[in-house]
Enzyme design. Sequence first.
Site, PDB file in Angstrom:
ATOM      1  N   SER A 145     -38.470  14.745 -12.181  1.00  0.00           N
ATOM      2  CA  SER A 145     -38.356  13.811 -13.316  1.00  0.00           C
ATOM      3  C   SER A 145     -39.700  13.719 -14.028  1.00  0.00           C
ATOM      4  O   SER A 145     -40.756  13.910 -13.389  1.00  0.00           O
ATOM      5  CB  SER A 145     -37.969  12.424 -12.787  1.00  0.00           C
ATOM      6  OG  SER A 145     -38.114  11.451 -13.795  1.00  0.00           O
ATOM      7  N   TYR A 158     -39.444   5.700  -6.632  1.00  0.00           N
ATOM      8  CA  TYR A 158     -38.787   6.788  -7.373  1.00  0.00           C
ATOM      9  C   TYR A 158     -39.827   7.752  -7.927  1.00  0.00           C
ATOM     10  O   TYR A 158     -39.728   8.967  -7.727  1.00  0.00           O
ATOM     11  CB  TYR A 158     -37.935   6.197  -8.510  1.00  0.00           C
ATOM     12  CG  TYR A 158     -37.198   7.245  -9.312  1.00  0.00           C
ATOM     13  CD1 TYR A 158     -36.083   7.893  -8.794  1.00  0.00           C
ATOM     14  CD2 TYR A 158     -37.612   7.586 -10.605  1.00  0.00           C
ATOM     15  CE1 TYR A 158     -35.407   8.869  -9.515  1.00  0.00           C
ATOM     16  CE2 TYR A 158     -36.938   8.555 -11.340  1.00  0.00           C
ATOM     17  CZ  TYR A 158     -35.835   9.187 -10.790  1.00  0.00           C
ATOM     18  OH  TYR A 158     -35.170  10.165 -11.521  1.00  0.00           O
TER      19      TYR A 158
HETATM   20  P1  NAD Z   1     -26.204  10.444 -10.911  1.00  0.00           P
HETATM   21  O1  NAD Z   1     -26.321   9.163 -10.162  1.00  0.00           O
HETATM   22  O2  NAD Z   1     -25.092  10.616 -11.880  1.00  0.00           O
HETATM   23  O3  NAD Z   1     -26.132  11.692  -9.936  1.00  0.00           O
HETATM   24  C1  NAD Z   1     -26.775  11.743  -8.700  1.00  0.00           C
HETATM   25  C2  NAD Z   1     -25.924  12.558  -7.776  1.00  0.00           C
HETATM   26  O4  NAD Z   1     -26.565  12.615  -6.509  1.00  0.00           O
HETATM   27  C3  NAD Z   1     -24.543  11.948  -7.556  1.00  0.00           C
HETATM   28  O5  NAD Z   1     -23.591  12.981  -7.571  1.00  0.00           O
HETATM   29  C4  NAD Z   1     -24.654  11.341  -6.171  1.00  0.00           C
HETATM   30  O6  NAD Z   1     -23.419  11.291  -5.492  1.00  0.00           O
HETATM   31  C5  NAD Z   1     -25.603  12.316  -5.522  1.00  0.00           C
HETATM   32  N1  NAD Z   1     -26.212  11.735  -4.340  1.00  0.00           N
HETATM   33  C6  NAD Z   1     -26.940  10.600  -4.243  1.00  0.00           C
HETATM   34  N2  NAD Z   1     -27.292  10.383  -2.972  1.00  0.00           N
HETATM   35  C7  NAD Z   1     -26.785  11.426  -2.254  1.00  0.00           C
HETATM   36  C8  NAD Z   1     -26.805  11.773  -0.886  1.00  0.00           C
HETATM   37  N3  NAD Z   1     -27.408  10.995   0.024  1.00  0.00           N
HETATM   38  N4  NAD Z   1     -26.190  12.916  -0.503  1.00  0.00           N
HETATM   39  C9  NAD Z   1     -25.556  13.701  -1.392  1.00  0.00           C
HETATM   40  N5  NAD Z   1     -25.499  13.416  -2.714  1.00  0.00           N
HETATM   41  C10 NAD Z   1     -26.116  12.286  -3.125  1.00  0.00           C
HETATM   42  O7  NAD Z   1     -27.618  10.636 -11.624  1.00  0.00           O
HETATM   43  P2  NAD Z   1     -28.217  11.848 -12.444  1.00  0.00           P
HETATM   44  O8  NAD Z   1     -28.946  11.245 -13.555  1.00  0.00           O
HETATM   45  O9  NAD Z   1     -27.224  12.892 -12.703  1.00  0.00           O
HETATM   46  O10 NAD Z   1     -29.295  12.365 -11.393  1.00  0.00           O
HETATM   47  C11 NAD Z   1     -29.398  13.736 -10.998  1.00  0.00           C
HETATM   48  C12 NAD Z   1     -30.856  14.062 -10.732  1.00  0.00           C
HETATM   49  O11 NAD Z   1     -31.571  13.987 -11.970  1.00  0.00           O
HETATM   50  C13 NAD Z   1     -31.552  13.083  -9.782  1.00  0.00           C
HETATM   51  O12 NAD Z   1     -32.378  13.791  -8.903  1.00  0.00           O
HETATM   52  C14 NAD Z   1     -32.377  12.227 -10.727  1.00  0.00           C
HETATM   53  O13 NAD Z   1     -33.516  11.693 -10.098  1.00  0.00           O
HETATM   54  C15 NAD Z   1     -32.745  13.246 -11.790  1.00  0.00           C
HETATM   55  N6  NAD Z   1     -33.156  12.649 -13.057  1.00  0.00           N
HETATM   56  C16 NAD Z   1     -32.275  11.915 -13.797  1.00  0.00           C
HETATM   57  C17 NAD Z   1     -32.716  11.360 -15.000  1.00  0.00           C
HETATM   58  C18 NAD Z   1     -31.807  10.547 -15.886  1.00  0.00           C
HETATM   59  O14 NAD Z   1     -32.305   9.979 -16.868  1.00  0.00           O
HETATM   60  N7  NAD Z   1     -30.521  10.473 -15.620  1.00  0.00           N
HETATM   61  C19 NAD Z   1     -34.030  11.556 -15.431  1.00  0.00           C
HETATM   62  C20 NAD Z   1     -34.893  12.306 -14.642  1.00  0.00           C
HETATM   63  C21 NAD Z   1     -34.436  12.859 -13.457  1.00  0.00           C
END
Ligand code: NAD
Length: 261
Positions: A145, A158
Amino acid sequence: MQPRSILITGASSGIGAALAACYAGPGMTLHLGGRDRRRLSQVVDRCRLLGAAAIGRAVDVTDAAAMARWINDADARAPLDLVIANAGISTVTTGTGDDGPAAVRHVFAVNVDGVLNTVLPALDRIRGRARRPGAWRGQIAIVSSLAGLRGMPGAPAYSASKAAEKAWGEALAVRLAPEGVAVSVVLPGFVDTPMTRGNYFRMPMLWPVDKAARMIRRGLRRRKRRIAFPLPMYLGAWFLNVLPRFVSDWLLARAPAKSKS
Ligand code: NAD
């Protein structure tokens, strides 16, 4: 060469689900991991409709043994060209806030141990393969991120977990390139997913999830070591690091926290 066999963690929602759909197509094998069986099977069905051979696996990324079994099974079925360590949580996802010791440890367990539990067994398989001259053995992508570029007081656990993912991925990229293993670190800004829907503050330059998935796919195709977006936010995050520390601390002390609690 296009990847034909891809494994994605956290594929049941958000960026992971969008990446699965973005890669789905005839001739593609997708190994999709998530915890929520119902949501995961919806993503699997969608990918199959798009022509991919999609296989879902309900697995928790913090379970090292189960992850190793899944990755070995997936690689035995169709040797993995690309592994995307995407699953992650913030304290908004968990709904607990960043301050409690259990919440802090949980964020590190999923974001850091979860990435290790994905990448280490995948590397075992990929590095164990014979290498054709001039060809890549395989590719690893770690979804970190922009929050990992600087310790964020609004989300200490985080941002620290994302910094660890980023540093590990950057180091692996250089170390493993001579062995024919490409490593990319993805640094998204705000993307519209269930994770950010819990944020109560205004999120500048919030990207639709499909746009983010296309950007990641394009960067991975070029084997970019760092895929950071949107550019203005990336530059802003970079600038925070070159400012004198007391100025960036002052600015960040006024930024909103990641969750209400
Ligand atoms: P999201 O919550 O939609 O997706 C996260 C996914 O991870 C979900 O499918 C969830 O079931 C899975 N997950 C969580 N804990 C888990 C576990 N213990 N075992 C297996 N699966 C697990 O959120 P997202 O935004 O799609 O996040 C995806 C990645 O992108 C993450 O690593 C997040 O940190 C990163 N990210 C997101 C953003 C944003 O703005 N959405 C920004 C920067 C980075």
